[in-house]
Design an enzyme around this catalytic site. Sequence first.
Site, PDB file in Angstrom:
ATOM      1  N   SER A  64       0.795  -1.233   0.000  1.00 43.81           N
ATOM      2  CA  SER A  64       0.000   0.000   0.000  1.00 43.81           C
ATOM      3  C   SER A  64       0.825   1.280   0.000  1.00 43.81           C
ATOM      4  CB  SER A  64      -0.950   0.018   1.201  1.00 43.81           C
ATOM      5  OG  SER A  64      -1.990  -0.889   0.985  1.00 43.81           O
ATOM      6  N   LYS A  67       0.410   3.444  -2.902  1.00 45.65           N
ATOM      7  CA  LYS A  67      -0.761   4.327  -3.020  1.00 45.65           C
ATOM      8  C   LYS A  67      -0.398   5.804  -2.891  1.00 45.65           C
ATOM      9  CE  LYS A  67      -3.648   0.544  -1.360  1.00 45.65           C
ATOM     10  NZ  LYS A  67      -4.366  -0.046  -0.208  1.00 45.65           N
ATOM     11  N   TYR A 191      -3.915  -2.556 -10.112  1.00 49.10           N
ATOM     12  CA  TYR A 191      -3.751  -2.390  -8.657  1.00 49.10           C
ATOM     13  C   TYR A 191      -2.852  -3.482  -8.061  1.00 49.10           C
ATOM     14  CZ  TYR A 191      -5.049  -2.518  -3.707  1.00 49.10           C
ATOM     15  OH  TYR A 191      -5.003  -2.564  -2.338  1.00 49.10           O
ATOM     16  N   TYR A 243      -4.579   3.625   8.162  1.00 52.16           N
ATOM     17  CA  TYR A 243      -5.933   3.085   8.336  1.00 52.16           C
ATOM     18  C   TYR A 243      -6.456   3.381   9.740  1.00 52.16           C
ATOM     19  CZ  TYR A 243      -3.598   0.694   4.590  1.00 52.16           C
ATOM     20  OH  TYR A 243      -2.836   0.428   3.495  1.00 52.16           O
ATOM     21  N   VAL A 261       1.255  -3.755   3.868  1.00 56.22           N
ATOM     22  CA  VAL A 261       1.246  -5.056   4.563  1.00 56.22           C
ATOM     23  C   VAL A 261       2.511  -5.878   4.325  1.00 56.22           C
ATOM     24  CG1 VAL A 261      -1.244  -5.410   4.871  1.00 56.22           C
ATOM     25  CG2 VAL A 261      -0.142  -6.172   2.764  1.00 56.22           C
TER      26      VAL A 261
HETATM   27  N1  GLN Z   1      -2.285  -5.245  -1.936  1.00 57.86           N
HETATM   28  C1  GLN Z   1      -2.778  -5.214  -0.579  1.00 57.86           C
HETATM   29  C2  GLN Z   1      -4.267  -5.454  -0.570  1.00 57.86           C
HETATM   30  O1  GLN Z   1      -4.914  -4.980  -1.448  1.00 57.86           O
HETATM   31  C3  GLN Z   1      -2.435  -3.899   0.025  1.00 57.86           C
HETATM   32  C4  GLN Z   1      -2.920  -3.746   1.449  1.00 57.86           C
HETATM   33  C5  GLN Z   1      -1.957  -3.031   2.337  1.00 57.86           C
HETATM   34  O2  GLN Z   1      -0.768  -2.945   2.085  1.00 57.86           O
HETATM   35  N2  GLN Z   1      -2.456  -2.551   3.451  1.00 57.86           N
HETATM   36  O3  GLN Z   1      -4.816  -6.097   0.277  1.00 57.86           O
END
Ligand code: GLN
Length: 309
Positions: A64, A67, A191, A243, A261
Site C-alpha cells: 500500500s 498508493k 492495482y 488506516y 502489509v
Molecule cells: N495489496 C494489498 C491489498 O490490497 C495492500 C494492502 C496493504 O498494504 N495494506 O490487500
Amino acid sequence: MPQLDAVVRDIAEEMSRRDDRGEVATYIPQLAHVDPGQFGLAVAAADGSIACAGHSDTPFSIQSISKVFTLTLALGVAGDQLWKRVGREPSGNAFNSIVQLELEQGVPRNPFINAGALAVTDVILSGHPPREALGEILRFIRFAAQDDSIHIDEHVARSEKATGFRNVALANFMKSFGVLQNPVDYVLGTYFHHCAIAMSCRQLALAGRFLAHSGRNPDTNCSMISPERARRINALMLTCGHYDGSGEFAYRVGLPGKSGVGGGILAVAPSHASIAVWAPGLDPTGNSHLGRIALEKLARKMKWSIFGE
Ligand code: GLN
C-alpha cells in the site's frame, strides 16, 4: 543534535534484538514466506546524505505504500476533480473494509484504503491500456528514486491476484455504483501489480524525497509537484496513512506516514528527511509493528515530530 548515522545504527541494532516482531501477512501467500527477523532503515536527509542500517538494501513488497505514488499521479491527471471520486477523511475501519461503501454510495473515504486506491487506479487508467498505466506508475517511482532497477515482483502480483477475493468484491461493488469507469479486471490487474512493486528501504527513502521538500527532489533540484500538493499529500498520509491505526501513529510518531502489509513504512519529516523502514511483522491493524516503534524512536531522538519536541 545527535549524529543521524549513529541514531539510525543504534535503532537498527535495538530492533534486530527484540523478539516482539508482530505477525507477517498471510492472506497474500507469497508474503507469508518472508522472514520476520529482518529489519531495515534508511533516512535520506536534506543535505543529500543517506543513513542506512540493517537490511536496508533488501527489496520488499511495498504494497500500500504504492498508493502514495498513485495518488500523486492521479492528482496530476485529474487535479481537484479527483475528490469527486474519493474522499479525504479517515475511515476508522480496516484497510480492506467494505462496510462504509454501501452507506456512502460507493465513494471510498480516502485514497489509501483499498477501495480508495482502486478508485485512484481507475483514474490513472483513463484512456490507457493497463500495461501503459502500470508503466507510467513504475516510471514515476523510478524517476523519484533516480533508480531504473526498481521492478514489479510478478510472483507477489500473481499470488495476490489468485487470492484477492475481497479486492474483487470491493471493485465490483464500486462498479455497481458507477464509481469505476474502466473494466473491473483492468483496475484490479493494475492495482495488484503496483502493490507488488519491490523496493529496498534505501530506494524508498530516495523516492519519497519530493514529499519532504515541497515537491522538489533536493538532489536534482527538479520540481515533481507543487509545494501545495506535497503539503496536502502529507496531510492525507498523517490522517489516513495507517488506516484505523492512523491516530496511534500520529500520537506516537508525529510524522506523515504510509504503511504497507509487506511491513514497510514511508515517513516524511518535512524539510528534514524522507524515511523508509521495513520490519515484516504487523500489528493487529496491519501496520509494521517494529517499523512504528523504530520511527517513534527516530522522531524523538531527532526532534522531528511535526507537533514539536
Ligand atoms: N495489496 C494489498 C491489498 O490490497 C495492500 C494492502 C496493504 O498494504 N495494506 O490487500
